[in-house]
Scaffold this active site. Structure first.
Site, PDB file in Angstrom:
ATOM      1  N   TYR A   4       4.776  19.349   3.725  1.00 23.85           N
ATOM      2  CA  TYR A   4       4.149  20.428   2.953  1.00 23.85           C
ATOM      3  C   TYR A   4       4.154  21.749   3.717  1.00 23.85           C
ATOM      4  O   TYR A   4       4.162  22.811   3.116  1.00 23.85           O
ATOM      5  CB  TYR A   4       2.692  20.075   2.615  1.00 23.85           C
ATOM      6  CG  TYR A   4       2.491  19.347   1.313  1.00 23.85           C
ATOM      7  CD1 TYR A   4       3.203  18.193   1.023  1.00 23.85           C
ATOM      8  CD2 TYR A   4       1.568  19.801   0.385  1.00 23.85           C
ATOM      9  CE1 TYR A   4       2.990  17.513  -0.164  1.00 23.85           C
ATOM     10  CE2 TYR A   4       1.351  19.123  -0.802  1.00 23.85           C
ATOM     11  CZ  TYR A   4       2.063  17.983  -1.070  1.00 23.85           C
ATOM     12  OH  TYR A   4       1.847  17.321  -2.244  1.00 23.85           O
TER      13      TYR A   4
ATOM     14  N   LYS B 182       7.444   5.519   6.730  1.00 27.55           N
ATOM     15  CA  LYS B 182       8.821   5.140   6.374  1.00 27.55           C
ATOM     16  C   LYS B 182       9.577   5.072   7.696  1.00 27.55           C
ATOM     17  O   LYS B 182      10.577   5.768   7.925  1.00 27.55           O
ATOM     18  CB  LYS B 182       9.398   6.184   5.391  1.00 27.55           C
ATOM     19  CG  LYS B 182      10.739   5.807   4.780  1.00 27.55           C
ATOM     20  CD  LYS B 182      10.666   4.655   3.774  1.00 27.55           C
ATOM     21  CE  LYS B 182      12.082   4.289   3.319  1.00 27.55           C
ATOM     22  NZ  LYS B 182      12.103   3.058   2.490  1.00 27.55           N
TER      23      LYS B 182
ATOM     24  N   ASP C 261       7.474   2.641   0.271  1.00 32.44           N
ATOM     25  CA  ASP C 261       7.980   2.078  -0.994  1.00 32.44           C
ATOM     26  C   ASP C 261       7.275   0.762  -1.309  1.00 32.44           C
ATOM     27  O   ASP C 261       6.845   0.516  -2.438  1.00 32.44           O
ATOM     28  CB  ASP C 261       9.525   1.918  -0.955  1.00 32.44           C
ATOM     29  CG  ASP C 261      10.038   1.246   0.311  1.00 32.44           C
ATOM     30  OD1 ASP C 261       9.260   1.053   1.266  1.00 32.44           O
ATOM     31  OD2 ASP C 261      11.239   0.902   0.340  1.00 32.44           O
TER      32      ASP C 261
ATOM     33  N   ASP D 166      -0.206  12.146  -1.208  1.00 31.97           N
ATOM     34  CA  ASP D 166      -0.244  12.812  -2.517  1.00 31.97           C
ATOM     35  C   ASP D 166       0.209  11.824  -3.599  1.00 31.97           C
ATOM     36  O   ASP D 166      -0.443  11.661  -4.629  1.00 31.97           O
ATOM     37  CB  ASP D 166       0.681  14.041  -2.481  1.00 31.97           C
ATOM     38  CG  ASP D 166       0.720  14.751  -3.821  1.00 31.97           C
ATOM     39  OD1 ASP D 166      -0.347  14.957  -4.412  1.00 31.97           O
ATOM     40  OD2 ASP D 166       1.840  15.091  -4.275  1.00 31.97           O
TER      41      ASP D 166
ATOM     42  N   ASP E  91      -2.256   9.399  -6.487  1.00 28.28           N
ATOM     43  CA  ASP E  91      -2.124   9.441  -7.960  1.00 28.28           C
ATOM     44  C   ASP E  91      -1.925   8.031  -8.499  1.00 28.28           C
ATOM     45  O   ASP E  91      -2.474   7.653  -9.534  1.00 28.28           O
ATOM     46  CB  ASP E  91      -0.920  10.298  -8.385  1.00 28.28           C
ATOM     47  CG  ASP E  91      -1.292  11.748  -8.643  1.00 28.28           C
ATOM     48  OD1 ASP E  91      -2.250  12.229  -7.992  1.00 28.28           O
ATOM     49  OD2 ASP E  91      -0.643  12.403  -9.485  1.00 28.28           O
TER      50      ASP E  91
HETATM   51  C1  IPM Z   1      -3.219  17.242  -4.931  1.00 25.24           C
HETATM   52  C2  IPM Z   1      -2.330  18.151  -5.713  1.00 25.24           C
HETATM   53  C3  IPM Z   1      -1.838  19.260  -4.805  1.00 25.24           C
HETATM   54  C4  IPM Z   1      -1.033  18.631  -3.685  1.00 25.24           C
HETATM   55  C5  IPM Z   1      -1.036  20.378  -5.493  1.00 25.24           C
HETATM   56  C6  IPM Z   1      -1.802  20.988  -6.644  1.00 25.24           C
HETATM   57  C7  IPM Z   1      -0.607  21.436  -4.529  1.00 25.24           C
HETATM   58  O1  IPM Z   1      -1.285  17.434  -6.269  1.00 25.24           O
HETATM   59  O2  IPM Z   1      -4.237  17.729  -4.398  1.00 25.24           O
HETATM   60  O3  IPM Z   1      -2.933  16.051  -4.865  1.00 25.24           O
HETATM   61  O4  IPM Z   1       0.172  18.382  -3.840  1.00 25.24           O
HETATM   62  O5  IPM Z   1      -1.610  18.387  -2.633  1.00 25.24           O
HETATM   63 MG    MG Z   2      -1.462  15.315  -6.052  1.00 26.45          MG
END
Ligand code: IPM
Ligand code: MG
Length: 360
Positions: A141, A192, A224, A248, A252
């Site tokens: 990042y 990884k 993975d 990240d 999710d």
């Molecule tokens: C998160 C979001 C952020 C990230 C974005 C909005 C920059 O997806 O906080 O998970 O990638 O960190």
């Molecule tokens: Mg995110």
């Protein structure tokens, strides 16, 4: 002296979910004598529209001087074509870097009331309680060099750099170890290492740090496989620690195990435990302004703030109990409503406040 909370609604549904969370905060102030002050500032697209930057100096200064920051979400269609350097997301990344919030805690807990909202079978997710510890100020990042360059033949090439110093890995693994000690004492470091030198070093440092926590069972998993295991048998995990980008993605994925990404709070902490608190979901421009979004992830982020930074565990508990109570009562926003009529964002906020008052 009262503590100061900076409120950053950001963009999209950020305004609505933060407004409900502020309602909960006001209720704690007026009815339970929570001693905090709030101030508000712009970040993301909202800041860009006024100041031509997603992170005005004034906002960063206020954040640095506040005891804690509550953030909604950033981003939206209207800013997608801007130069990447001034896109709303840069505001969020700038806050994380500017405040040195390297430790991102993302708990994925399944509320039993929502077992049927998950796309996975109830027996796979019931009782789920995972803590993902994501490194937040390093890795791909932020790595340099980065950009898009033109090759000699005129073709363009995009490039980013995955880079971690030993000290960066060391400090995030320590945070994860401390958390594991307070839980089931199992830590899985995700990398990884079979392909990327950078994460081969990550694994080496994790092992070294692990020697100081003999009571924690440290394991390693390739990313993975970790993604697969999260949907195959998620309850095998207690605490996971990983890089910025893997965290990240995996968070999710873990969010969906709990029924909805609208339920997951997060804390981003610096070395002193000062932090920024935000839901892990985005600004959901498709439902922005419709009073449909789930405010619970943000309300639960406030609870995390009270617990981790403001040392108000009892207040945090009030919020968490109230959230449990409204779920028991059957209140559901549309994202967690598998049947029947969903309540609106503001009705959910009101229900949480009412539940807090009822229990007092
Ligand atoms: C998160 C979001 C952020 C990230 C974005 C909005 C920059 O997806 O906080 O998970 O990638 O960190
Ligand atoms: Mg995110």
């Amino acid at each position: 002296m009262s503590k100061k909370i900076l409120i950053l609604p950001g963009d999209g549904i950020g305004h609505e979910i933060v407004a409900e969370t502020v309602k909960v905060l006001q209720c704690l102030r007026s009815e339970f004598a929570l001693n905090v002050e709030t101030e508000q500032a712009l970040v993301g697209g909202a800041a860009y529209d006024v100041h031509a930057t997603p992170l005005p100096d004034e906002t960063l200064d206020l954040a640095k001087h506040a005891d804690a920051v509550l953030l909604g979400a950033v981003g939206g269609y209207q800013w997608e074509s801007l130069d990447i350097a001034v896109r709303p997301e840069k505001g969020l990344l700038g806050l994380r870097a500017g405040l040195d919030l390297f430790a991102n805690l993302r708990p994925a807990i399944l509320y039993p009331q929502l077992a049927d909202a998950s796309t996975l079978k109830p027996e796979v997710v019931s009782g789920l309680d995972i803590m993902i510890v994501r490194e937040l100020t390093g890795g791909i990042y932020f790595g340099q060099p980065r950009g898009v360059r033109e090759l000699e033949n005129g073709e363009r090439e995009g490039f980013n750099t995955l880079v971690y110093k030993e000290s960066e890995v060391d400090r995030i693994v320590r945070v994860a170890m401390d958390i594991a000690m307070k839980r089931d004492k199992r830590l899985c470091s995700v990398d990884k290492a079979n392909v990327l030198e950078c994460t081969e070093l990550w694994r080496e440092v994790a092992n070294r740090v692990g020697e100081s926590w003999p009571d924690v069972e440290l394991s390693h998993m390739y990313v993975d496989n970790a993604a697969m295991q999260l949907v195959r048998e998620p309850k095998q995990f207690d605490v996971m620690v990983t890089t910025n980008m893997f965290g990240d993605i995996l968070s999710d994925c873990a969010a969906m195990l709990t029924g909805s990404i609208g339920m997951l709070p997060s804390a981003s902490l610096d070395e002193q435990g000062k932090g920024m608190y935000e839901p892990i979901h985005g600004s959901a421009p498709d439902i922005a302004g419709k009073n449909q979004a789930n405010p619970l992830a943000t309300i639960l982020s406030l609870a995390m703030m009270l617990r981790y930074t403001l040392e108000e565990a009892e207040m945090a508990q009030r919020i968490e109990d109230a959230v449990n109570h409204v779920l028991d009562q059957g209140f559901r926003t549309q994202d967690i409503c598998s049947s029947g009529k969903a309540v609106s964002t503001s009705e959910m906020g009101d229900a949480v406040c009412a539940a807090m008052l009822e229990s007092s």
